[in-house]
Scaffold this motif. Structure first.
Motif, PDB file in Angstrom:
ATOM      1  N   THR A  36       0.843  -1.200   0.000  1.00 44.87           N
ATOM      2  CA  THR A  36       0.000   0.000   0.000  1.00 44.87           C
ATOM      3  C   THR A  36       0.876   1.245   0.000  1.00 44.87           C
ATOM      4  OG1 THR A  36      -0.148   0.004   2.413  1.00 44.87           O
ATOM      5  CG2 THR A  36      -1.886  -1.118   1.231  1.00 44.87           C
ATOM      6  N   ARG A  37       0.414   2.233  -0.736  1.00 43.12           N
ATOM      7  CA  ARG A  37       1.095   3.524  -0.803  1.00 43.12           C
ATOM      8  C   ARG A  37       0.052   4.620  -0.626  1.00 43.12           C
ATOM      9  NH1 ARG A  37       3.837   1.830  -6.346  1.00 43.12           N
ATOM     10  NH2 ARG A  37       5.393   0.392  -5.533  1.00 43.12           N
ATOM     11  N   LEU A  38       0.205   5.411   0.388  1.00 45.92           N
ATOM     12  CA  LEU A  38      -0.707   6.527   0.617  1.00 45.92           C
ATOM     13  C   LEU A  38      -0.322   7.654  -0.336  1.00 45.92           C
ATOM     14  CD1 LEU A  38      -3.064   7.517   2.338  1.00 45.92           C
ATOM     15  CD2 LEU A  38      -1.380   8.410   3.963  1.00 45.92           C
ATOM     16  N   LEU A  39      -1.218   8.019  -1.229  1.00 47.03           N
ATOM     17  CA  LEU A  39      -0.960   9.063  -2.211  1.00 47.03           C
ATOM     18  C   LEU A  39      -1.408  10.434  -1.719  1.00 47.03           C
ATOM     19  CD1 LEU A  39      -2.125   7.143  -5.418  1.00 47.03           C
ATOM     20  CD2 LEU A  39       0.214   7.372  -4.520  1.00 47.03           C
ATOM     21  N   VAL A  44      -5.390   6.038  -1.856  1.00 50.20           N
ATOM     22  CA  VAL A  44      -4.414   4.976  -1.640  1.00 50.20           C
ATOM     23  C   VAL A  44      -4.182   4.183  -2.929  1.00 50.20           C
ATOM     24  CG1 VAL A  44      -6.148   3.296  -0.850  1.00 50.20           C
ATOM     25  CG2 VAL A  44      -3.773   3.035  -0.137  1.00 50.20           C
ATOM     26  N   ASN A  45      -2.924   3.805  -3.130  1.00 49.40           N
ATOM     27  CA  ASN A  45      -2.515   2.959  -4.250  1.00 49.40           C
ATOM     28  C   ASN A  45      -2.188   1.585  -3.672  1.00 49.40           C
ATOM     29  OD1 ASN A  45       0.487   2.604  -6.160  1.00 49.40           O
ATOM     30  ND2 ASN A  45      -1.551   2.150  -6.891  1.00 49.40           N
ATOM     31  N   ALA A  68     -10.887  -2.382   0.759  1.00 42.63           N
ATOM     32  CA  ALA A  68     -11.934  -2.359   1.783  1.00 42.63           C
ATOM     33  C   ALA A  68     -11.321  -2.490   3.179  1.00 42.63           C
ATOM     34  CB  ALA A  68     -12.935  -3.486   1.535  1.00 42.63           C
ATOM     35  N   GLN A  69     -10.384  -3.401   3.342  1.00 47.76           N
ATOM     36  CA  GLN A  69      -9.740  -3.575   4.640  1.00 47.76           C
ATOM     37  C   GLN A  69      -8.920  -2.341   4.998  1.00 47.76           C
ATOM     38  OE1 GLN A  69     -10.069  -6.291   6.878  1.00 47.76           O
ATOM     39  NE2 GLN A  69      -9.187  -4.717   8.173  1.00 47.76           N
ATOM     40  N   TYR A  70      -8.238  -1.771   4.026  1.00 50.10           N
ATOM     41  CA  TYR A  70      -7.458  -0.564   4.257  1.00 50.10           C
ATOM     42  C   TYR A  70      -8.360   0.567   4.762  1.00 50.10           C
ATOM     43  CZ  TYR A  70      -4.393   3.419   3.572  1.00 50.10           C
ATOM     44  OH  TYR A  70      -3.664   4.557   3.771  1.00 50.10           O
ATOM     45  N   ALA A  71      -9.518   0.708   4.140  1.00 50.59           N
ATOM     46  CA  ALA A  71     -10.461   1.751   4.574  1.00 50.59           C
ATOM     47  C   ALA A  71     -10.839   1.544   6.041  1.00 50.59           C
ATOM     48  CB  ALA A  71     -11.706   1.733   3.696  1.00 50.59           C
ATOM     49  N   VAL A  98      -6.070   2.057  -7.543  1.00 47.78           N
ATOM     50  CA  VAL A  98      -6.178   3.290  -6.764  1.00 47.78           C
ATOM     51  C   VAL A  98      -7.618   3.424  -6.291  1.00 47.78           C
ATOM     52  CG1 VAL A  98      -5.994   5.812  -6.809  1.00 47.78           C
ATOM     53  CG2 VAL A  98      -4.303   4.417  -8.040  1.00 47.78           C
ATOM     54  N   TYR A  99      -7.754   3.731  -4.998  1.00 38.47           N
ATOM     55  CA  TYR A  99      -9.064   3.923  -4.367  1.00 38.47           C
ATOM     56  C   TYR A  99      -9.027   5.170  -3.503  1.00 38.47           C
ATOM     57  CZ  TYR A  99     -10.805  -0.780  -5.455  1.00 38.47           C
ATOM     58  OH  TYR A  99     -11.266  -1.907  -6.093  1.00 38.47           O
TER      59      TYR A  99
END
Length: 129
Positions: A36-39, A44-45, A68-71, A98-99
Motif C-alpha cells: 500500500t502507498r498513501l498518495l 491509496v494505491n 476495503a480492509q485498508y479503509a 487506486v481507491y
C-alpha cells in the motif's frame, strides 16, 4: 425384430461417446501480498500480486478486498474505485489499483461499503491485507 433394439442401443452408446466431458477447472489462487502507498490523505494505491488467477477479474477482486480492509484500518467505512491496471507475466499476475477512502458514502457508481466487502472477501477466501 431383434435388430431394432440392438440399433437403438448402438445409437445410444454412440451418443454417449460424442458427449463432451465437463472441463474440470480447479481455482487455486496463491495470493502473494499487498503493498500500500498513501498518495494523499484519502487516496491509496494498492499493488497486489498473485498466481493462479483465472483472469484479471480475480486480481481486481483481490485489490478490492485490500482496499476495503485498508479503509477500515484507517477508520473509514467506504471506498471508491478510481482505477485498476492488471497484467500477467509468466503466470504471475499483478494489479495496480487506486481507491479513495472516506467516512461517508462517496459520490459515484463504483463505491464500496468496506464492512460488507470485507465480509464477502472472507467468505470467498480472499485475503484482506
Amino acid at each position: 425384430m431383434r435388430a431394432a433394439p440392438l440399433c437403438a442401443a448402438l445409437l445410444a452408446c454412440a451418443a454417449c461417446e460424442m458427449e463432451e466431458l465437463p472441463e474440470i477447472n480447479v481455482f487455486r489462487p496463491d495470493y502473494q501480498g499487498v503493498e500500500t502507498r498513501l498518495l494523499a490523505e484519502n487516496l491509496v494505491n494498492l499493488i497486489v500480486r498473485m498466481e493462479g488467477a483465472r483472469d484479471g477479474e480475480d486480481v481486481s477482486d483481490y485489490a478490492r478486498c485490500a482496499a476495503a480492509q485498508y479503509a477500515l484500518i484507517r477508520g473509514f467505512g467506504f471506498a471508491r474505485h478510481v482505477r485498476t491496471s492488471v497484467e500477467e507475466r509468466a503466470g504471475l499476475w499483478s494489479g495496480d489499483a487506486v481507491y479513495t477512502v472516506s467516512p461517508d458514502l462517496p459520490r459515484g457508481v463504483r463505491t464500496i461499503d468496506a464492512e460488507v466487502v470485507v465480509d464477502d472477501c472472507q467468505a470467498r477466501g480472499i485475503p484482506t491485507i
